[in-house]
Design a protein around this motif. Sequence first.
Motif, PDB file in Angstrom:
ATOM      1  N   ARG A 153       1.594   9.961  -3.777  1.00 29.87           N
ATOM      2  CA  ARG A 153       1.038  10.386  -2.498  1.00 29.87           C
ATOM      3  C   ARG A 153       2.117  10.273  -1.424  1.00 29.87           C
ATOM      4  NH1 ARG A 153      -5.025   8.507  -2.551  1.00 29.87           N
ATOM      5  NH2 ARG A 153      -4.985  10.346  -1.234  1.00 29.87           N
ATOM      6  N   ARG A 186       3.953   1.522  -0.888  1.00 29.00           N
ATOM      7  CA  ARG A 186       4.762   1.595  -2.095  1.00 29.00           C
ATOM      8  C   ARG A 186       3.941   2.104  -3.281  1.00 29.00           C
ATOM      9  NH1 ARG A 186       6.241  -3.736  -3.342  1.00 29.00           N
ATOM     10  NH2 ARG A 186       5.026  -3.333  -5.209  1.00 29.00           N
ATOM     11  N   ILE A 187       2.752   1.503  -3.452  1.00 32.29           N
ATOM     12  CA  ILE A 187       1.945   1.884  -4.606  1.00 32.29           C
ATOM     13  C   ILE A 187       1.394   3.299  -4.445  1.00 32.29           C
ATOM     14  CG2 ILE A 187      -0.034   1.238  -6.024  1.00 32.29           C
ATOM     15  CD1 ILE A 187       0.473  -1.659  -5.098  1.00 32.29           C
ATOM     16  N   ALA A 188       1.080   3.650  -3.181  1.00 27.94           N
ATOM     17  CA  ALA A 188       0.636   5.026  -2.930  1.00 27.94           C
ATOM     18  C   ALA A 188       1.728   6.008  -3.352  1.00 27.94           C
ATOM     19  CB  ALA A 188       0.295   5.213  -1.456  1.00 27.94           C
ATOM     20  N   GLU A 232      -4.908   7.395   5.290  1.00 26.07           N
ATOM     21  CA  GLU A 232      -6.037   6.681   4.686  1.00 26.07           C
ATOM     22  C   GLU A 232      -6.106   5.218   5.129  1.00 26.07           C
ATOM     23  OE1 GLU A 232      -5.959   7.085   0.474  1.00 26.07           O
ATOM     24  OE2 GLU A 232      -4.157   5.873   0.219  1.00 26.07           O
ATOM     25  N   GLU A 254       3.963   5.477  -5.643  1.00 27.03           N
ATOM     26  CA  GLU A 254       3.994   5.481  -7.114  1.00 27.03           C
ATOM     27  C   GLU A 254       2.909   6.385  -7.681  1.00 27.03           C
ATOM     28  OE1 GLU A 254       3.728   1.396  -8.338  1.00 27.03           O
ATOM     29  OE2 GLU A 254       5.640   0.915  -7.372  1.00 27.03           O
ATOM     30  N   HIS A 255       1.801   6.515  -6.939  1.00 26.25           N
ATOM     31  CA  HIS A 255       0.727   7.397  -7.368  1.00 26.25           C
ATOM     32  C   HIS A 255       0.961   8.831  -6.891  1.00 26.25           C
ATOM     33  CE1 HIS A 255      -1.327   3.639  -8.226  1.00 26.25           C
ATOM     34  NE2 HIS A 255      -2.242   4.326  -8.863  1.00 26.25           N
ATOM     35  N   HIS A 274       0.820  -1.202   0.000  1.00 23.38           N
ATOM     36  CA  HIS A 274       0.000   0.000   0.000  1.00 23.38           C
ATOM     37  C   HIS A 274       0.860   1.261   0.000  1.00 23.38           C
ATOM     38  CE1 HIS A 274      -3.583   2.420   0.750  1.00 23.38           C
ATOM     39  NE2 HIS A 274      -2.760   3.186   1.459  1.00 23.38           N
TER      40      HIS A 274
END
Lengths: 106, 184
Positions: free
Chosen positions: B41, B34-36, B49, B38-39, B32
């Motif tokens: 954030r 890591r991908i956040a 969140e 990448e987006h 979560h």
Amino acid sequence: MNVQFKKGVLDLCVLALTAWEDRYGYELAVAISSKFEMAVGSVYPLLNRLTVEGYFSTYLRESPEGPPRKYYKLTPLGHSHLMELVSEWNTFTRAVNELIKDGVEQ
Amino acid sequence: MIKEQYLQQLWGQLSKVPEPQRRELMFDYEDHFRIAAEHGRSEEEAARELGDPQVIARELMLSYRVVEAENGGGVVRVSKAVLATVGLGFFNLIFVLGPYIALLGVLLAFWAVSVALGILAAGVMYEGIFGQGIPLLQASFMAMTALGIGMLAGVGTHKLTRSVFKITLKYLRFNSRVMGGRDK
């Protein structure tokens, strides 16, 4: 949104999102939380429970942006569970809609 | 920094879960963050969140405990699963733990009756053989009756105990499904 409403249908919604394509946790968490005003963090325990119950299997897949991501895939059991939930939901909402029509919109 | 802290806290809260399973659970949260990122954030946003790691740990512990108890009953495991719900709210303290303790009391009483009948049978036999009070023949009939009823009661209580545990776990599942998930 009414808390009691959404708690009952979370399973249905998560399973429905994966009906046609496997999705990774983040994607599911964000999709669910944006629709239901629910903390993203609560979606993961839900995914975990559905996996333990045999409705999901998980695997790692490479992503173009970086390290592999954990994907959730609907199992045959998960699929039949989803179909059950969908038909229950349809029966239920039809009944509620009829009552609303009779009661409120006369 | 925030990410490390968050994950470490969650890892610590899940200390009762065996390590391979714990790693599996943690994976989603590591992903979560890591991908956040990448987006685009920040770690603060991602942590916010996700919500309180303590609450997440409790939700995860509950399903872990329920599954564990289902895979091999026993009063200890079922009780641990029941206790895991208590962390999730005051409602559970009253409507889950309360009735569960009451049921355990009833089961204990039934078990006590079964055991007492067994002891009674032994006592009557002893009196028949070594004592003066009851003739041996009469004592054996009395003992057999008491033992028979005691065994029946034991079997019945055993079955009752199994089904109480099974229903309890079912209820916990239902409960966690209904209670699971919380507002932002």
